[in-house]
Enzyme design. Structure first.
Site, mmCIF file in Angstrom:
data_model
loop_
_atom_site.group_PDB
_atom_site.id
_atom_site.type_symbol
_atom_site.label_atom_id
_atom_site.label_comp_id
_atom_site.label_asym_id
_atom_site.label_seq_id
_atom_site.Cartn_x
_atom_site.Cartn_y
_atom_site.Cartn_z
ATOM 1 N N PHE A 118 0.864 -1.180 0.000
ATOM 2 C CA PHE A 118 0.000 0.000 0.000
ATOM 3 C C PHE A 118 0.901 1.230 0.000
ATOM 4 C CE2 PHE A 118 -4.407 -1.457 1.608
ATOM 5 C CZ PHE A 118 -4.370 -2.525 0.729
ATOM 6 N N ASP A 119 0.788 2.012 -1.079
ATOM 7 C CA ASP A 119 1.747 3.083 -1.311
ATOM 8 C C ASP A 119 1.045 4.425 -1.464
ATOM 9 O OD1 ASP A 119 4.039 3.838 -4.077
ATOM 10 O OD2 ASP A 119 3.774 4.732 -2.087
ATOM 11 N N THR A 120 1.100 5.261 -0.430
ATOM 12 C CA THR A 120 0.433 6.565 -0.505
ATOM 13 C C THR A 120 1.228 7.550 -1.362
ATOM 14 O OG1 THR A 120 1.498 7.349 1.529
ATOM 15 C CG2 THR A 120 -0.655 6.263 1.757
#
Ligand SMILES: Cc1cc(CN)n(C)n1
Length: 330
Positions: free
Chosen positions: A34-36
């Site tokens: 999960f990469d903001t």
């Protein structure tokens, strides 16, 4: 959510530690990072070479009745750490926790850089703003952008404690994941990131100003990366610290070092203090004499990158209403 610590000695300025979250793409479970800090949802697909697929969960569109090809669409992404991937595009139903998004763009990798082969992830799920999605000719939306209307609140939060299982909370804040009351900073999404003003920092009792600087909140980056003046000022407080070309960044003696805290300003008012103990990333060499700092140089520019080291200390709230970024100590 499972945390995976990359134990290899850093050959590049900073390591990628994956926060792996199990998601189902049409019932096929994948561990995605999960990469903001990016906006593409891409997966290892069966069109990758066999050598790249070993040890990974592979998404097979042909066995998904809900998969549809997005004909003529392509994607190609390059990350700040030099890794990259590219391929074709389809849509499918993507479920995270209890929330399903139908017709979500799922980007199928037919080429990936070597670091992804050795990492334990099966792809990435971008959670930045959809304005930087790389799909062409028609740009696609992130899973969160598609899901937010059906969430109780249009927000998600990252709970990423050091060396422990974490969580991403979608649509609500889990009071068990933080202490005190969150404070918020306005987000400028012009560059597609969760970007806030970050115009000063404190180390060793001194406040240093960084006029015009910003910081992005990026769960896909492992360390805290700041402009050189800040990194130099920090390690000036650490006896024996050196910026080692061979070891790929700032290192210091593992033995006998007590690292100072680092406070970074997020938005117009509040500081976030990262305890020094979280700024010792890992031994930098086989002997364990030198340790690699959790704070490293971002290279040029005026945009700091607050990665997982930050989230090891703070619950991070990504609120589309605003947009704004909130934080509270773990
Ligand atoms: C794969 C990947 C993701 C990120 C942060 N957005 N980096 C630096 N590398």
């Amino acid at each position: 959510l499972k945390k995976r610590q990359d134990t290899s000695t850093p050959a590049v300025p900073y390591q990628q530690v994956e926060y792996l979250v199990n998601i189902a793409v049409a019932g096929q479970k994948l561990n995605l990072d999960f990469d903001t800090g990016s906006a593409d949802l891409w997966v290892f697909s069966d069109s990758l070479p066999a050598s790249s697929k070993k040890g990974h969960n592979i998404y097979t569109p042909s066995s998904s009745p809900s998969y549809k090809v997005l004909s003529g669409h392509k994607w190609s992404i390059a990350y700040a750490d030099g890794s990259g991937a590219s391929g074709t595009v389809g849509t499918d139903t993507v479920t995270i926790g209890g929330t399903s998004v139908t017709n979500q763009a799922v980007e199928l990798a037919d080429r990936i850089s070597s670091s992804f082969v050795t990492d334990g992830l099966d792809g990435l799920l971008g959670l930045s703003f959809s304005s930087i999605n790389t799909v062409k000719p028609t740009q696609q939306k992130t899973w969160f952008d598609n899901a937010k209307a059906s969430l109780s609140s249009p927000l998600f939060a990252a709970y990423l404690p050091f060396n422990a299982n974490g969580a991403y909370d979608f649509g609500y804040l889990d009071s068990a994941h933080y202490s005190g009351t969150p404070v918020y900073a306005p987000v400028d999404d012009t560059n597609g990131f969760w970007e806030v003003a970050s115009t000063s920092y404190k180390v060793g009792g001194t406040t240093h100003s960084l006029p015009g600087n910003t910081g992005i909140l990026d769960t896909g980056t492992t360390l805290a990366l700041m402009v050189d003046s800040a990194v130099s000022a920090y390690y000036a407080q650490v006896s024996g610290a050196v910026n080692s070309r061979s070891l790929g960044g700032w290192v210091f003696p593992c033995k006998g070092t007590t690292l100072p805290d680092l406070s970074v300003r997020l938005g117009p008012t509040n500081y976030a203090t990262i305890p020094g103990k979280l700024l010792n990333f890992q031994p930098a060499d086989a002997s364990g004499t030198q340790c690699y700092g959790g704070l490293q140089s971002v290279g040029g520019g005026t945009m700091n990158v607050y990665g997982d080291v930050f989230f090891n200390a703070f619950y991070g709230i990504f609120d589309a209403n605003g947009p704004r970024f909130g934080f509270a100590p773990l």
